[in-house]
Design a protein around this motif. Structure first.
Motif, PDB file in Angstrom:
ATOM      1  N   LEU A  31     -18.593 -13.697  26.477  1.00 27.61           N
ATOM      2  CA  LEU A  31     -19.022 -13.642  27.890  1.00 27.61           C
ATOM      3  C   LEU A  31     -20.021 -12.501  28.128  1.00 27.61           C
ATOM      4  N   GLY A  32     -20.009 -11.508  27.248  1.00 28.25           N
ATOM      5  CA  GLY A  32     -20.916 -10.367  27.421  1.00 28.25           C
ATOM      6  C   GLY A  32     -22.355 -10.674  27.015  1.00 28.25           C
ATOM      7  N   THR A  33     -22.554 -11.767  26.253  1.00 29.20           N
ATOM      8  CA  THR A  33     -23.874 -12.071  25.651  1.00 29.20           C
ATOM      9  C   THR A  33     -24.606 -10.768  25.249  1.00 29.20           C
ATOM     10  N   ILE A  34     -23.951 -10.076  24.318  1.00 28.16           N
ATOM     11  CA  ILE A  34     -24.443  -8.756  23.880  1.00 28.16           C
ATOM     12  C   ILE A  34     -25.665  -8.926  22.970  1.00 28.16           C
ATOM     13  N   SER A  35     -26.701  -8.123  23.232  1.00 25.29           N
ATOM     14  CA  SER A  35     -27.845  -8.135  22.304  1.00 25.29           C
ATOM     15  C   SER A  35     -28.014  -6.735  21.709  1.00 25.29           C
ATOM     16  N   LYS A  36     -28.919  -6.601  20.765  1.00 21.34           N
ATOM     17  CA  LYS A  36     -28.993  -5.349  19.997  1.00 21.34           C
ATOM     18  C   LYS A  36     -29.464  -4.141  20.813  1.00 21.34           C
ATOM     19  N   ASN A  37     -29.997  -4.384  22.001  1.00 23.65           N
ATOM     20  CA  ASN A  37     -30.422  -3.247  22.832  1.00 23.65           C
ATOM     21  C   ASN A  37     -29.375  -2.813  23.847  1.00 23.65           C
ATOM     22  N   ASP A  38     -28.226  -3.468  23.830  1.00 23.26           N
ATOM     23  CA  ASP A  38     -27.238  -3.189  24.872  1.00 23.26           C
ATOM     24  C   ASP A  38     -26.356  -1.984  24.577  1.00 23.26           C
ATOM     25  N   LEU A  39     -25.975  -1.319  25.676  1.00 25.86           N
ATOM     26  CA  LEU A  39     -24.939  -0.292  25.608  1.00 25.86           C
ATOM     27  C   LEU A  39     -23.661  -0.939  26.117  1.00 25.86           C
ATOM     28  N   VAL A  40     -22.573  -0.737  25.398  1.00 24.31           N
ATOM     29  CA  VAL A  40     -21.308  -1.367  25.779  1.00 24.31           C
ATOM     30  C   VAL A  40     -20.265  -0.274  26.018  1.00 24.31           C
ATOM     31  N   PHE A  41     -19.414  -0.500  27.015  1.00 24.50           N
ATOM     32  CA  PHE A  41     -18.342   0.446  27.348  1.00 24.50           C
ATOM     33  C   PHE A  41     -17.039  -0.339  27.382  1.00 24.50           C
ATOM     34  N   GLU A  42     -16.069   0.086  26.586  1.00 29.52           N
ATOM     35  CA  GLU A  42     -14.770  -0.606  26.634  1.00 29.52           C
ATOM     36  C   GLU A  42     -13.679   0.335  27.129  1.00 29.52           C
ATOM     37  N   ILE A  43     -12.909  -0.161  28.090  1.00 31.65           N
ATOM     38  CA  ILE A  43     -11.819   0.619  28.666  1.00 31.65           C
ATOM     39  C   ILE A  43     -10.528   0.235  27.949  1.00 31.65           C
ATOM     40  N   GLY A  44      -9.829   1.225  27.451  1.00 32.74           N
ATOM     41  CA  GLY A  44      -8.532   0.980  26.820  1.00 32.74           C
ATOM     42  C   GLY A  44      -8.623   0.089  25.597  1.00 32.74           C
ATOM     43  N   PRO A  45      -9.351   0.537  24.547  1.00 33.56           N
ATOM     44  CA  PRO A  45      -9.495  -0.302  23.354  1.00 33.56           C
ATOM     45  C   PRO A  45      -8.183  -0.504  22.594  1.00 33.56           C
ATOM     46  N   GLY A  46      -7.215   0.405  22.804  1.00 32.09           N
ATOM     47  CA  GLY A  46      -5.893   0.229  22.172  1.00 32.09           C
ATOM     48  C   GLY A  46      -5.988   0.221  20.663  1.00 32.09           C
ATOM     49  N   THR A  47      -5.584  -0.888  20.048  1.00 30.39           N
ATOM     50  CA  THR A  47      -5.623  -0.983  18.588  1.00 30.39           C
ATOM     51  C   THR A  47      -6.964  -1.545  18.095  1.00 30.39           C
ATOM     52  N   GLY A  48      -7.873  -1.761  19.008  1.00 26.39           N
ATOM     53  CA  GLY A  48      -9.238  -2.134  18.607  1.00 26.39           C
ATOM     54  C   GLY A  48      -9.485  -3.627  18.437  1.00 26.39           C
ATOM     55  N   ASN A  49      -8.608  -4.456  19.003  1.00 24.84           N
ATOM     56  CA  ASN A  49      -8.754  -5.905  18.807  1.00 24.84           C
ATOM     57  C   ASN A  49     -10.059  -6.464  19.378  1.00 24.84           C
ATOM     58  N   LEU A  50     -10.376  -6.044  20.601  1.00 22.88           N
ATOM     59  CA  LEU A  50     -11.649  -6.479  21.204  1.00 22.88           C
ATOM     60  C   LEU A  50     -12.815  -5.699  20.581  1.00 22.88           C
ATOM     61  N   THR A  51     -12.555  -4.418  20.344  1.00 23.75           N
ATOM     62  CA  THR A  51     -13.595  -3.522  19.823  1.00 23.75           C
ATOM     63  C   THR A  51     -14.242  -4.091  18.557  1.00 23.75           C
ATOM     64  N   LYS A  52     -13.390  -4.574  17.633  1.00 26.39           N
ATOM     65  CA  LYS A  52     -13.889  -5.117  16.360  1.00 26.39           C
ATOM     66  C   LYS A  52     -14.937  -6.196  16.617  1.00 26.39           C
ATOM     67  N   GLU A  53     -14.626  -7.099  17.531  1.00 27.74           N
ATOM     68  CA  GLU A  53     -15.537  -8.211  17.832  1.00 27.74           C
ATOM     69  C   GLU A  53     -16.796  -7.725  18.525  1.00 27.74           C
ATOM     70  N   ILE A  54     -16.642  -6.708  19.380  1.00 32.61           N
ATOM     71  CA  ILE A  54     -17.823  -6.156  20.065  1.00 32.61           C
ATOM     72  C   ILE A  54     -18.754  -5.547  19.007  1.00 32.61           C
ATOM     73  N   ILE A  55     -18.178  -4.815  18.053  1.00 34.73           N
ATOM     74  CA  ILE A  55     -18.991  -4.189  16.993  1.00 34.73           C
ATOM     75  C   ILE A  55     -19.727  -5.269  16.184  1.00 34.73           C
ATOM     76  N   ASN A  56     -19.049  -6.388  15.945  1.00 31.82           N
ATOM     77  CA  ASN A  56     -19.684  -7.491  15.207  1.00 31.82           C
ATOM     78  C   ASN A  56     -20.937  -8.023  15.883  1.00 31.82           C
ATOM     79  N   LYS A  57     -21.025  -7.827  17.204  1.00 35.83           N
ATOM     80  CA  LYS A  57     -22.208  -8.316  17.943  1.00 35.83           C
ATOM     81  C   LYS A  57     -23.370  -7.335  17.832  1.00 35.83           C
ATOM     82  N   ASN A  58     -23.100  -6.173  17.230  1.00 36.84           N
ATOM     83  CA  ASN A  58     -24.161  -5.230  16.898  1.00 36.84           C
ATOM     84  C   ASN A  58     -24.965  -4.655  18.081  1.00 36.84           C
TER      85      ASN A  58
END
Ligand code: SAM
Length: 263
Positions: free
Chosen positions: A26-53
């Motif tokens: 849903l974020g349609t992240i591109s390589k120029n984006d800055l991303v902020f995650e609240i409460g990453p916890g064990t990093g489940n979402l974080t891992k996927e966000i990192i994969n979007k580079n």
């Protein structure tokens, strides 16, 4: 699991990879984006966000044990704050004022406070370009509620003031560990281009508080409280209505008028 999830911090970790992917997409992240995650916890979402580079990722996690782990697992591109989101100044994230994409499977006990902070604190400005957030389903329903329905109230009025809101999908409690008691929903929010401008956005909070503190009473009383004897303004309303019958736009108009008359 080595650490017991902390209920006090709303730790229900998302374990369903299909849902995780749907949220991150849903974020349609591109390589120029800055991303902020609240409460990453064990990093489940974080891992996927990192994969979007994306260009850079900021994480804020209140739990110091989890923060330590995240710091060992993620180094490059990832900046981790071991802080409380309620005390954090989001304007400090981008020096060049680039707007961020924000993700949060939010701790349920403070989810509405976080949202209201992001709407009211910055007045007419935005530090984000999109928020993708998970709420308890009943809270999501209050956010998107239409005038006159049972869920309609302050949260619907404040949330819709300067944000365009979309509901995407519900998430079953079986998609989390530990399993919460209730279902969840994912919503996204993007800044509106046109919205009513207030001198002080906290006045919207004040006006809606005065109306909805006596939700079942007729609107005569809150109008008199805010506008004393300004009969011309008061009399344009059908005074038999109740707070839940007035549209969001009417509350924005009332707030503007209140700001004028408070001068
Ligand atoms: N993002 C992870 C996931 O989806 O699996 C965890 C989500 S969990 C519902 C909420 C997370 O927010 C927890 O990791 C919790 O420690 C963290 N948290 C709770 N209160 C916080 C606060 N005030 N500031 C920052 N993080 C907080």
């Amino acid at each position: 699991m080595e650490n017991n999830p902390k209920k006090s911090l709303g730790q229900n970790f998302l374990t369903d990879s299909n849902i995780i992917n749907k949220i991150v997409d849903l974020g349609t992240i591109s390589k120029n984006d800055l991303v902020f995650e609240i409460g990453p916890g064990t990093g489940n979402l974080t891992k996927e966000i990192i994969n979007k580079n994306p260009k850079k990722i900021f994480l804020i996690e209140k739990d110091s044990m989890l923060t330590k782990k995240l710091k060992t697992n993620y180094k490059e591109k990832v900046i981790i704050f071991n802080q409380d989101i309620m005390k954090f100044n989001e304007n400090s994230l981008s020096k060049s004022k680039e707007r961020l994409i924000v993700f949060g499977n939010l701790p349920y006990n403070i989810s509405t406070q976080i949202l209201v902070k992001w709407i009211l604190n910055n007045g007419l400005n935005f530090w984000y370009k999109k928020l993708i957030l998970m709420f308890q389903k009943d809270v999501a329903e209050r956010i998107i509620a239409k005038t006159g329905t049972k869920n309609y109230g302050r949260l619907s009025i404040i949330s819709n003031w300067k944000l365009q809101i979309q509901k995407h999908f519900d998430v079953s409690k079986n998609c989390f560990f530990p399993k919460p008691n209730v279902e969840s929903s994912v919503l996204s929010f993007v800044p509106k281009i046109n919205f009513t401008k207030f001198k002080n956005s906290r006045n919207l909070e004040k006006v809606t508080r005065i109306f909805f503190s006596q939700k079942r009473k007729m609107i005569n009383k809150p109008l008199r409280k805010l506008f004393k004897n300004k009969n011309e303004f008061i009399n344009q309303f059908n005074l038999n209505l109740r707070p839940g019958n007035l549209s969001k736009e009417t509350y924005y108009e009332i707030t503007k008028e209140y700001e004028k008359s408070a001068n």
